[in-house]
Design an enzyme around this catalytic site. Structure first.
Site, short mmCIF file in Angstrom:
data_model
loop_
_atom_site.label_atom_id
_atom_site.label_comp_id
_atom_site.label_asym_id
_atom_site.label_seq_id
_atom_site.Cartn_x
_atom_site.Cartn_y
_atom_site.Cartn_z
N HIS A 61 129.74 -132.85 -26.34
CA HIS A 61 130.48 -132.04 -25.66
C HIS A 61 129.47 -130.84 -25.41
CE1 HIS A 61 131.31 -130.68 -29.48
NE2 HIS A 61 131.62 -129.48 -29.04
N HIS A 63 129.89 -127.49 -26.01
CA HIS A 63 129.88 -126.23 -26.87
C HIS A 63 128.39 -125.79 -27.51
CE1 HIS A 63 134.48 -126.20 -28.20
NE2 HIS A 63 134.19 -125.70 -26.80
N ASP A 65 126.85 -124.69 -30.02
CA ASP A 65 126.03 -125.15 -31.11
C ASP A 65 125.42 -126.62 -30.97
OD1 ASP A 65 129.03 -125.47 -31.10
OD2 ASP A 65 128.85 -126.50 -33.22
N ASP A 210 132.98 -133.39 -32.57
CA ASP A 210 134.25 -132.39 -32.75
C ASP A 210 135.50 -132.93 -31.99
OD1 ASP A 210 132.08 -130.92 -33.42
OD2 ASP A 210 132.75 -129.01 -32.54
N HIS A 268 129.37 -132.03 -39.80
CA HIS A 268 129.89 -130.69 -39.24
C HIS A 268 130.43 -130.16 -40.34
CE1 HIS A 268 131.81 -128.15 -35.94
NE2 HIS A 268 130.87 -128.58 -35.24
#
Length: 300
Positions: A61, A63, A65, A210, A268
């Site tokens: 995805h 994001h 980070d 995530d 994570h």
């Protein structure tokens, strides 16, 4: 065989021990990078994996980070005069963000290396012959997130006892049978089915970044030899996990247990917890669990 090198195992805030998310998967001479957090290029060097034959990135995805390391990696590859095209796979929204990020640095349609962008849709991403990669949608806040399933096919091999029973000598005849073609010995036809053992050796690796829920993911994860999935929170902070779109260690472990997973690797990691706390919560539900650390290498 799949070989995993964990290049970054932190949640959104890195620590002295954990870099931003990135994972290298190697199989059948190919190397695929899953996510590319800030500092990934240095992690590739520190792990001794290096940059050779690295020509594909799968993004879970958009994001930051998970993607901020792309410009630095591309810049370094450009300085090393890499001429191979880098293919970047991601949801269309993810790719739009990456394309804008690169355009802001080098101009629209420009980059230090040749780049192709391949939007993801549920189903097969790559058929490399010796293995396939499929993707599936994952729910994580407002992103178009995807998980990935790497799978190598089970293969059938000649059984020595059966070959001896049918009198098949060493040499070309065995090669013919292994290729699926019948042979004739003393007027008798020997079919491959007569001397083949049962299928064996297939491997299934599932990688989920995530995610706020495991609902709907069982059909993609069932019977995986190895599942890598996030565990950003502990169960005592489940309400906060919901607010931020993440799982607890107990939820990840329960998901693995319910889907006949061979081994669970938690990723994570948040600096708010000690590894021992996370592992204790997960192993109370699914004993064959480990926590990924930067530079861990796992082979299945």
């Amino acid at each position: 065989m799949f070989a995993l090198t964990f290049l970054g195992t932190s949640a959104s805030v890195p620590s002295a021990e954990r870099n931003h998310p990135a994972l290298l998967v190697e199989a059948a001479g190919k190397r695929v990078l899953i996510d590319c957090g800030e500092g990934t290029q240095r992690q590739l060097l520190r792990s001794r994996a290096g940059f050779r034959r690295l020509d594909r990135i799968l993004l879970t995805h958009a994001h930051l980070d998970h993607v901020l390391g792309i410009p630095g990696l591309f810049s370094t590859l450009g300085l090393r005069q890499q001429s191979d095209t880098m293919t970047v796979h991601g949801g269309q929204g993810t790719l739009d963000i990456v394309i804008r990020m690169l355009a802001g640095l080098w101009g629209a349609g420009r980059a230090p290396i040749p780049v192709e962008f391949a939007p993801l849709a549920e189903g097969q991403v790559i058929d490399a012959g010796d293995f396939t990669i499929d993707c599936f949608p994952v729910r994580h806040r407002d992103t178009d997130s995807f998980g990935f399933c790497f799978q190598s096919p089970a293969r059938r091999h000649l059984e020595r006892a059966r070959l001896a029973e049918f009198g098949v000598p060493d040499g070309p005849m065995r090669g013919e049978l292994a290729a699926g073609r019948p042979v004739v010995i003393a007027g008798r036809t020997i079919d491959p089915e007569d001397v083949m053992g049962p299928p064996s050796g297939g491997r299934k690796l599932v990688l989920i970044g995530d995610t706020e829920t495991t609902d709907g993911l069982s059909r993609h994860v069932a019977d995986a030899d190895l599942l890598v999935i996030e565990a950003t929170f502990l169960e005592r902070d489940a309400a906060t996990a919901r607010d931020y779109g993440h799982l607890t260690a107990r939820e990840a472990a329960s998901f693995a247990a319910a889907n006949n997973v061979g081994q669970l690797v938690l990723n994570h990691m948040s600096g708010r917890y000690r590894d021992e706390e996370i592992l204790a919560e997960a192993t109370s539900v699914f004993p064959n669990t480990r926590i990924a650390a930067d530079f861990d290498r796992i082979v299945i």
